[in-house]
Enzyme design. Structure first.
Site, PDB file in Angstrom:
ATOM      1  N   TRP A  66      -5.048  36.058 -56.465  1.00  0.00           N
ATOM      2  CA  TRP A  66      -5.830  37.288 -56.604  1.00  0.00           C
ATOM      3  C   TRP A  66      -6.229  37.810 -55.239  1.00  0.00           C
ATOM      4  O   TRP A  66      -6.159  37.074 -54.249  1.00  0.00           O
ATOM      5  CB  TRP A  66      -7.029  37.120 -57.544  1.00  0.00           C
ATOM      6  CG  TRP A  66      -8.071  36.070 -57.188  1.00  0.00           C
ATOM      7  CD1 TRP A  66      -7.843  34.841 -56.651  1.00  0.00           C
ATOM      8  CD2 TRP A  66      -9.476  36.179 -57.348  1.00  0.00           C
ATOM      9  NE1 TRP A  66      -9.016  34.167 -56.493  1.00  0.00           N
ATOM     10  CE2 TRP A  66     -10.039  34.965 -56.918  1.00  0.00           C
ATOM     11  CE3 TRP A  66     -10.314  37.173 -57.845  1.00  0.00           C
ATOM     12  CZ2 TRP A  66     -11.423  34.729 -56.940  1.00  0.00           C
ATOM     13  CZ3 TRP A  66     -11.680  36.932 -57.876  1.00  0.00           C
ATOM     14  CH2 TRP A  66     -12.226  35.719 -57.423  1.00  0.00           C
ATOM     15  N   HIS A  74     -10.993  58.400 -55.159  1.00  0.00           N
ATOM     16  CA  HIS A  74     -10.027  59.492 -55.294  1.00  0.00           C
ATOM     17  C   HIS A  74      -8.751  59.129 -54.535  1.00  0.00           C
ATOM     18  O   HIS A  74      -8.448  59.698 -53.490  1.00  0.00           O
ATOM     19  CB  HIS A  74     -10.651  60.804 -54.811  1.00  0.00           C
ATOM     20  CG  HIS A  74     -11.874  61.153 -55.600  1.00  0.00           C
ATOM     21  ND1 HIS A  74     -11.868  62.027 -56.666  1.00  0.00           N
ATOM     22  CD2 HIS A  74     -13.146  60.662 -55.530  1.00  0.00           C
ATOM     23  CE1 HIS A  74     -13.083  62.092 -57.202  1.00  0.00           C
ATOM     24  NE2 HIS A  74     -13.875  61.274 -56.524  1.00  0.00           N
ATOM     25  N   HIS A  78      -5.480  59.808 -59.999  1.00  0.00           N
ATOM     26  CA  HIS A  78      -6.898  59.539 -60.201  1.00  0.00           C
ATOM     27  C   HIS A  78      -7.600  60.637 -60.971  1.00  0.00           C
ATOM     28  O   HIS A  78      -7.067  61.728 -61.159  1.00  0.00           O
ATOM     29  CB  HIS A  78      -7.598  59.274 -58.859  1.00  0.00           C
ATOM     30  CG  HIS A  78      -7.791  60.495 -58.025  1.00  0.00           C
ATOM     31  ND1 HIS A  78      -6.851  60.947 -57.135  1.00  0.00           N
ATOM     32  CD2 HIS A  78      -8.831  61.375 -57.941  1.00  0.00           C
ATOM     33  CE1 HIS A  78      -7.292  62.042 -56.540  1.00  0.00           C
ATOM     34  NE2 HIS A  78      -8.491  62.332 -57.018  1.00  0.00           N
ATOM     35  N   ASP A  80     -11.129  62.931 -61.634  1.00  0.00           N
ATOM     36  CA  ASP A  80     -12.341  63.513 -61.044  1.00  0.00           C
ATOM     37  C   ASP A  80     -13.366  63.745 -62.157  1.00  0.00           C
ATOM     38  O   ASP A  80     -13.097  64.475 -63.116  1.00  0.00           O
ATOM     39  CB  ASP A  80     -12.052  64.889 -60.420  1.00  0.00           C
ATOM     40  CG  ASP A  80     -11.156  64.830 -59.181  1.00  0.00           C
ATOM     41  OD1 ASP A  80     -10.800  63.726 -58.743  1.00  0.00           O
ATOM     42  OD2 ASP A  80     -10.830  65.919 -58.675  1.00  0.00           O
ATOM     43  N   HIS A  84     -18.255  64.699 -59.309  1.00  0.00           N
ATOM     44  CA  HIS A  84     -17.533  64.664 -58.028  1.00  0.00           C
ATOM     45  C   HIS A  84     -17.949  65.831 -57.129  1.00  0.00           C
ATOM     46  O   HIS A  84     -17.926  65.712 -55.913  1.00  0.00           O
ATOM     47  CB  HIS A  84     -16.026  64.710 -58.303  1.00  0.00           C
ATOM     48  CG  HIS A  84     -15.157  64.796 -57.101  1.00  0.00           C
ATOM     49  ND1 HIS A  84     -15.375  64.046 -55.969  1.00  0.00           N
ATOM     50  CD2 HIS A  84     -14.049  65.544 -56.853  1.00  0.00           C
ATOM     51  CE1 HIS A  84     -14.434  64.325 -55.075  1.00  0.00           C
ATOM     52  NE2 HIS A  84     -13.629  65.234 -55.574  1.00  0.00           N
ATOM     53  N   HIS A 213     -12.396  72.593 -58.314  1.00  0.00           N
ATOM     54  CA  HIS A 213     -13.521  71.675 -58.233  1.00  0.00           C
ATOM     55  C   HIS A 213     -14.828  72.391 -58.602  1.00  0.00           C
ATOM     56  O   HIS A 213     -15.528  71.984 -59.522  1.00  0.00           O
ATOM     57  CB  HIS A 213     -13.636  71.073 -56.829  1.00  0.00           C
ATOM     58  CG  HIS A 213     -12.587  70.059 -56.505  1.00  0.00           C
ATOM     59  ND1 HIS A 213     -11.343  70.383 -56.027  1.00  0.00           N
ATOM     60  CD2 HIS A 213     -12.590  68.703 -56.605  1.00  0.00           C
ATOM     61  CE1 HIS A 213     -10.627  69.284 -55.840  1.00  0.00           C
ATOM     62  NE2 HIS A 213     -11.361  68.245 -56.183  1.00  0.00           N
TER      63      HIS A 213
HETATM   64 MN    MN Z   1     -10.281  63.679 -56.673  1.00  0.00          MN
END
Ligand code: MN
Length: 263
Positions: A66, A74, A78, A80, A84, A213
């Site tokens: 491991w 991000h 991924h 958001d 964010h 965004h």
């Molecule tokens: Mn992002």
């Protein structure tokens, strides 16, 4: 059996028979995964993704293998969350650990703009382009993802081409504010893209800046970036599973995005 048990049983049968296909919309996450370059004055650069061995039976004779994973929320393919962006920070249940899990399964509307992007790396997704998609495929249903299929995923293995920065400006496709407003009007659950971030490479040109965004997260909607294999999805009819890691107070997370696609 009751109706909902029938549905689950049929679903598993279809998955086993392959009449419903499972498509992986995720890129590999590792040291070669391209990372966004944060513009000057907008905060620090994120680290690249790495694995540092804790122990490894192949080397130290123990039982296990491991590592410590270093990455950013991000990074790579991924998710958001609304939190964010500063516009979405006041919504309740808007972080990776608090968003209702019901919101992690939704239908997908796939807007194929590969031809336009081939001719124009700075392609702007407009509200009119979304409306012309709706004329062909019906209105974007409430609660669905809007996914921009641009062909950008083909550049993923070449970080320079993926970021496509020339003189500090990224040249990559994305939506303008009116397109984002139409998605919000349709009550889409989020906007997903093949590029490194949800916004257009030069989203500073818009008012407001970074609309994918600022407007989407302000409206408590999600984003997804660096999606793969959108060419394998139909324009409508796929259902996607988009569960981020349950990071406490997380603003986003790398995730495995799975699409269920009818044959
Ligand atoms: Mn992002």
């Amino acid at each position: 059996m009751n109706a909902s048990a029938d549905i689950l049983s049929n679903l598993m049968q279809c998955l086993n028979q392959g009449t419903i296909e499972v498509i992986d919309l995720t890129h590999p996450l590792g040291p070669a995964t391209p990372m966004i370059k944060v513009p000057e004055g907008h905060g620090k650069q994120p680290p690249s993704t790495s694995l540092e061995t804790i122990s490894d039976y192949r080397e130290d004779g123990g039982y296990a293998r491991w590592s410590t994973l270093t990455t950013a929320e991000h990074a790579g393919t991924h998710f958001d969350t609304p939190s964010h962006w500063f516009t979405g920070g006041d919504h309740a249940n808007a972080t990776t650990d608090t968003i209702s899990v019901k919101r992690f399964m939704a239908p997908a509307c796939v807007i194929d703009c590969t031809d336009e992007v081939k001719d124009d790396e700075d392609f702007i997704l407009t509200a009119d382009r979304l409306r012309s998609w709706e004329e062909a495929h019906g209105a974007i249903p409430a609660g669905s993802w809007v996914l921009l299929h641009s062909g950008w995923a083909n550049r993923f293995e070449d970080a320079d081409r993926f970021l496509n920065q020339i003189d500090g400006v990224a040249h990559s496709p994305g939506p303008n504010p009116d397109a984002v407003r139409l998605m919000i009007e349709r009550d889409a659950c989020g906007y997903g893209t093949e590029t490194i971030g949800t916004d257009h490479g030069n989203a500073n040109q818009f008012d407001p800046v970074f609309p994918a965004h600022s407007l989407m997260h302000g409206a408590n909607k999600f984003g997804m970036s660096s999606l793969n294999n959108l060419d394998k999805l139909p324009p409508t009819g796929a259902v996607i599973v988009t569960a981020p890691l349950k990071i406490v107070d997380g603003s986003g997370s790398p995730l495995r995005v799975l699409a269920f696609v009818p044959s």
